[in-house]
Enzyme design. Structure first.
Site, PDB file in Angstrom:
ATOM      1  N   GLU A 183       4.223  -1.929  -4.316  1.00 58.91           N
ATOM      2  CA  GLU A 183       3.072  -1.134  -3.911  1.00 58.91           C
ATOM      3  C   GLU A 183       1.923  -2.103  -3.781  1.00 58.91           C
ATOM      4  O   GLU A 183       1.571  -2.777  -4.743  1.00 58.91           O
ATOM      5  CB  GLU A 183       2.822  -0.085  -4.998  1.00 58.91           C
ATOM      6  CG  GLU A 183       1.911   1.016  -4.552  1.00 58.91           C
ATOM      7  CD  GLU A 183       0.796   1.179  -5.531  1.00 58.91           C
ATOM      8  OE1 GLU A 183       1.049   1.636  -6.641  1.00 58.91           O
ATOM      9  OE2 GLU A 183      -0.330   0.825  -5.165  1.00 58.91           O
ATOM     10  N   CYS A 239      -5.572   1.492  -6.536  1.00 59.92           N
ATOM     11  CA  CYS A 239      -4.886   1.377  -5.243  1.00 59.92           C
ATOM     12  C   CYS A 239      -5.245   2.555  -4.344  1.00 59.92           C
ATOM     13  O   CYS A 239      -5.058   2.496  -3.140  1.00 59.92           O
ATOM     14  CB  CYS A 239      -3.391   1.295  -5.445  1.00 59.92           C
ATOM     15  SG  CYS A 239      -2.812   2.368  -6.745  1.00 59.92           S
TER      16      CYS A 239
HETATM   17  P1  NAP Z   1      -1.009 -10.362  -7.907  1.00 56.12           P
HETATM   18  O1  NAP Z   1      -1.730 -11.629  -7.661  1.00 56.12           O
HETATM   19  O2  NAP Z   1      -0.262  -9.791  -6.779  1.00 56.12           O
HETATM   20  O3  NAP Z   1      -0.007 -10.657  -9.126  1.00 56.12           O
HETATM   21  C1  NAP Z   1       0.775  -9.644  -9.721  1.00 56.12           C
HETATM   22  C2  NAP Z   1       2.004 -10.271 -10.358  1.00 56.12           C
HETATM   23  O4  NAP Z   1       2.829 -10.801  -9.338  1.00 56.12           O
HETATM   24  C3  NAP Z   1       1.700 -11.419 -11.315  1.00 56.12           C
HETATM   25  O5  NAP Z   1       2.592 -11.342 -12.397  1.00 56.12           O
HETATM   26  C4  NAP Z   1       1.983 -12.640 -10.492  1.00 56.12           C
HETATM   27  O6  NAP Z   1       2.518 -13.732 -11.192  1.00 56.12           O
HETATM   28  C5  NAP Z   1       3.079 -12.165  -9.580  1.00 56.12           C
HETATM   29  N1  NAP Z   1       3.044 -12.904  -8.320  1.00 56.12           N
HETATM   30  C6  NAP Z   1       2.069 -12.855  -7.385  1.00 56.12           C
HETATM   31  N2  NAP Z   1       2.367 -13.665  -6.355  1.00 56.12           N
HETATM   32  C7  NAP Z   1       3.562 -14.227  -6.654  1.00 56.12           C
HETATM   33  C8  NAP Z   1       4.396 -15.172  -5.998  1.00 56.12           C
HETATM   34  N3  NAP Z   1       4.074 -15.686  -4.798  1.00 56.12           N
HETATM   35  N4  NAP Z   1       5.536 -15.543  -6.599  1.00 56.12           N
HETATM   36  C9  NAP Z   1       5.882 -15.039  -7.818  1.00 56.12           C
HETATM   37  N5  NAP Z   1       5.132 -14.148  -8.478  1.00 56.12           N
HETATM   38  C10 NAP Z   1       3.991 -13.754  -7.917  1.00 56.12           C
HETATM   39  O7  NAP Z   1      -1.966  -9.227  -8.436  1.00 56.12           O
HETATM   40  P2  NAP Z   1      -3.139  -9.236  -9.534  1.00 56.12           P
HETATM   41  O8  NAP Z   1      -3.137 -10.507 -10.328  1.00 56.12           O
HETATM   42  O9  NAP Z   1      -2.988  -8.017 -10.262  1.00 56.12           O
HETATM   43  O10 NAP Z   1      -4.464  -9.130  -8.696  1.00 56.12           O
HETATM   44  C11 NAP Z   1      -4.761  -9.951  -7.599  1.00 56.12           C
HETATM   45  C12 NAP Z   1      -5.083  -9.094  -6.379  1.00 56.12           C
HETATM   46  O11 NAP Z   1      -4.037  -8.133  -6.177  1.00 56.12           O
HETATM   47  C13 NAP Z   1      -6.327  -8.250  -6.498  1.00 56.12           C
HETATM   48  O12 NAP Z   1      -7.483  -8.936  -6.189  1.00 56.12           O
HETATM   49  C14 NAP Z   1      -6.036  -7.149  -5.529  1.00 56.12           C
HETATM   50  O13 NAP Z   1      -6.372  -7.538  -4.227  1.00 56.12           O
HETATM   51  C15 NAP Z   1      -4.570  -6.954  -5.596  1.00 56.12           C
HETATM   52  N6  NAP Z   1      -4.151  -5.773  -6.396  1.00 56.12           N
HETATM   53  C16 NAP Z   1      -3.820  -4.641  -5.733  1.00 56.12           C
HETATM   54  C17 NAP Z   1      -3.408  -3.523  -6.428  1.00 56.12           C
HETATM   55  C18 NAP Z   1      -3.013  -2.277  -5.724  1.00 56.12           C
HETATM   56  O14 NAP Z   1      -2.696  -1.317  -6.396  1.00 56.12           O
HETATM   57  N7  NAP Z   1      -3.005  -2.242  -4.412  1.00 56.12           N
HETATM   58  C19 NAP Z   1      -3.317  -3.555  -7.817  1.00 56.12           C
HETATM   59  C20 NAP Z   1      -3.655  -4.733  -8.491  1.00 56.12           C
HETATM   60  C21 NAP Z   1      -4.048  -5.832  -7.741  1.00 56.12           C
HETATM   61  P3  NAP Z   1       1.714 -14.657 -12.226  1.00 56.12           P
HETATM   62  O15 NAP Z   1       1.768 -13.893 -13.494  1.00 56.12           O
HETATM   63  O16 NAP Z   1       2.516 -15.885 -12.292  1.00 56.12           O
HETATM   64  O17 NAP Z   1       0.325 -14.807 -11.713  1.00 56.12           O
END
Ligand code: NAP
Length: 482
Positions: free
Chosen positions: A222, A259
């Site tokens: 999601e 979200c």
């Molecule tokens: P994220 O950067 O997508 O990370 C979420 C999880 O996925 C973390 O455990 C991260 O690992 C892992 N991950 C991300 N990219 C990866 C990759 N290329 N390879 C392996 N694992 C990966 O989300 P976030 O830290 O929660 O927030 C960052 C951004 O995500 C926000 O600024 C926002 O834009 C978006 N977000 C969207 C929603 C939604 O509901 N749409 C919710 C939360 C966040 P690590 O633990 O190693 O970092």
């Protein structure tokens, strides 16, 4: 380390999946009560790690426990497996065999904890609860934004495992901040599915990892949604100020870290729209701010906001007036015309945080054109009188093709955890619009149908036995029956 983790999950799976419905339900209920028993320690820890206020986290803990109990009830009742029986017709030419079908758990799955719901969508959140309910073993990749909260919740789950006599590795927790760990978990041959809530980049990366496998697996991610709100003419004329205040409060709620935040507002140009724009522009600067979830999300918000606001043709209607400090965001609302919006895909992208864009459309046809060009969404909202709804039935139908949930006269931010909820939509809202990550149907992501043809009666699962020992609802020779 990951190899061993997935091996342990795979070894636990055949034991866990054989537990009775009652045993699995009691286990889920026990996890809920163990989490509740963590009391104030859990709330204070989550507050310190996420910057979320106490009231919000108390609500989230309640939702987490309720979710677990919802799945416990679902599993105890048993009909979720969609049992279907077509009895043999030996006299038919050619003869029809005895055919029976039901859903079975996929195997060990990996769940990525989300940052924006440290309880309800993280360690023991909806993905984990639904996967356990389906009979899968779960490896949780904890979110680095709240490691102590995750550790506490995992401790509660371990206590439930011991109390309920479940295999030790029914649930495991991996704490790591490097992408290599997540990648290895997704690509381990024993992993059978993945659950994720987070960024579009993160979700897309996990889908790629899964595709690279010898055996590709489903990734239920999601990711990204701007949740359009359409203000129809009659309601806008009647209450432009109230609508402006309602939407300003909604897109800044929890610093826009939902979200389902309404990030896009569409309306036809008219006098009432000018009143709406003036009101929302006055409202936003004075709204309170608080720190975002973590530095990474704050930095991403400020960068994405800057990129959004520097797009040609965009005007700021209002933004936080006070000096913000630390990781507090600057809330902002901007205006653009329909032609500019249509021509610039950058304006369609999610800005995760307290930002919304209003699009002044020339006509109803332009709203329709925008809906046709919009990416998939979790939600789509119509603010409408009864007359508006009837006069715009075509727009409403168009809305259905873009989103998983279509709302009338409410804000999209509240998501009820019930059987009728759909929290999923066409890409990039999610990777598979046929499924939901909230509500009882979330269990369907973790199961696959198996057809049992001419099966020995003694080997049939209880759900498919002739005398229906579990008393579940089944579709037998074309009729729903118990
Ligand atoms: P994220 O950067 O997508 O990370 C979420 C999880 O996925 C973390 O455990 C991260 O690992 C892992 N991950 C991300 N990219 C990866 C990759 N290329 N390879 C392996 N694992 C990966 O989300 P976030 O830290 O929660 O927030 C960052 C951004 O995500 C926000 O600024 C926002 O834009 C978006 N977000 C969207 C929603 C939604 O509901 N749409 C919710 C939360 C966040 P690590 O633990 O190693 O970092």
């Amino acid at each position: 380390m990951n190899k061993q983790t997935m091996q342990q999950a795979a070894t636990a799976f055949p034991v866990y999946r054989k537990k009775s419905n009652a045993e699995r339900a009691e286990f889920l209920e026990r996890i809920a009560s163990e989490i509740e028993a963590l009391g104030d320690t859990l709330i204070q820890t989550a507050m310190a790690e996420s910057n979320l206020p106490e009231a919000r986290l108390l609500g989230e803990r309640g939702r987490t426990a309720n979710q677990l109990r919802l799945f416990a009830n679902l599993v105890r009742e048993g009909s979720w497996v969609e049992a279907v029986i077509d009895t043999a017709q030996p006299e038919r030419i050619p003869p029809r065999p005895d055919l029976r079908k039901m859903l079975n758990p996929l195997g060990p799955v990996v769940v990525f904890g989300a940052s924006n719901f440290p309880l309800a969508f993280s360690t023991a959140g909806g993905d984990t609860a639904s996967a356990l309910a389906a009979g899968c073993t779960v490896v949780i990749k904890g979110h680095p934004g709240h490691p102590k909260t995750s550790a506490l919740v995992f401790g509660a789950m371990q206590a439930a495992i011991a109390a309920c006599g479940m295999p030790e590795h029914t649930i495991q927790h991996v704490d790591s901040t490097d992408f290599a760990t997540g990648k290895a978990l997704v690509q381990d041959p024993l992993t059978q599915a993945v659950g994720f809530t987070g960024s579009l980049a993160g979700g897309t990366a996990l889908v790629e990892y899964a595709r690279e496998r010898k055996q590709p697996i489903p990734v239920f991610a999601e990711m990204s949604s701007i949740n359009p709100v359409i203000l129809l003419p009659e309601i806008l004329s009647a209450q432009p100020e109230a609508l402006a205040k309602q939407l300003a409060a909604s897109f800044t709620l929890g610093m826009g870290q939902f979200c389902t935040k309404p990030g896009l507002i569409l309306a036809q140009d008219c006098e009432a729209l000018d009143v709406f724009l003036r009101t929302i522009g006055h409202e936003v600067p004075g709204l309170p701010t608080m720190p975002m979830l973590h530095g990474g999300i704050h930095a991403a918000y400020e960068k994405n906001l800057h990129t959004a606001l520097e797009q040609p043709g965009l005007g700021v209607l209002g933004k936080t007036a006070k000096e913000v400090s630390g990781i507090e965001p600057t809330a902002a609302v901007a205006l653009v015309d329909g032609d500019t919006f249509l021509a610039n895909p950058k304006l369609h992208e999610e800005v995760f945080g307290p930002y919304a864009l209003v699009v002044k459309c020339q006509s109803k046809q332009q709203i329709a054109q925008i809906l046709e060009h919009l990416e998939g969404q979790l939600t789509l909202t119509f603010m409408a009188t009864d007359a508006d709804a009837l006069a715009n039935a075509d727009l409403v139908e168009l809305g259905q093709s873009r989103a998983g949930r279509v709302i009338f006269n409410g804000v999209p931010t509240g998501v009820e955890v019930v059987a009728s909820m759909q929290h999923g939509g066409p890409y990039p809202a999610t990777t598979d619009s046929r499924f939901t990550s909230v509500g009882s149907d979330a269990i369907k992501r973790w199961a696959r149908p198996i057809c049992y043809q001419n099966y020995p009666a003694a080997l049939l699962p209880m759900e498919l036995q002739d005398n229906n020992p579990l008393g579940i609802w089944r579709w037998v020779d074309g009729v729903f029956t118990k």
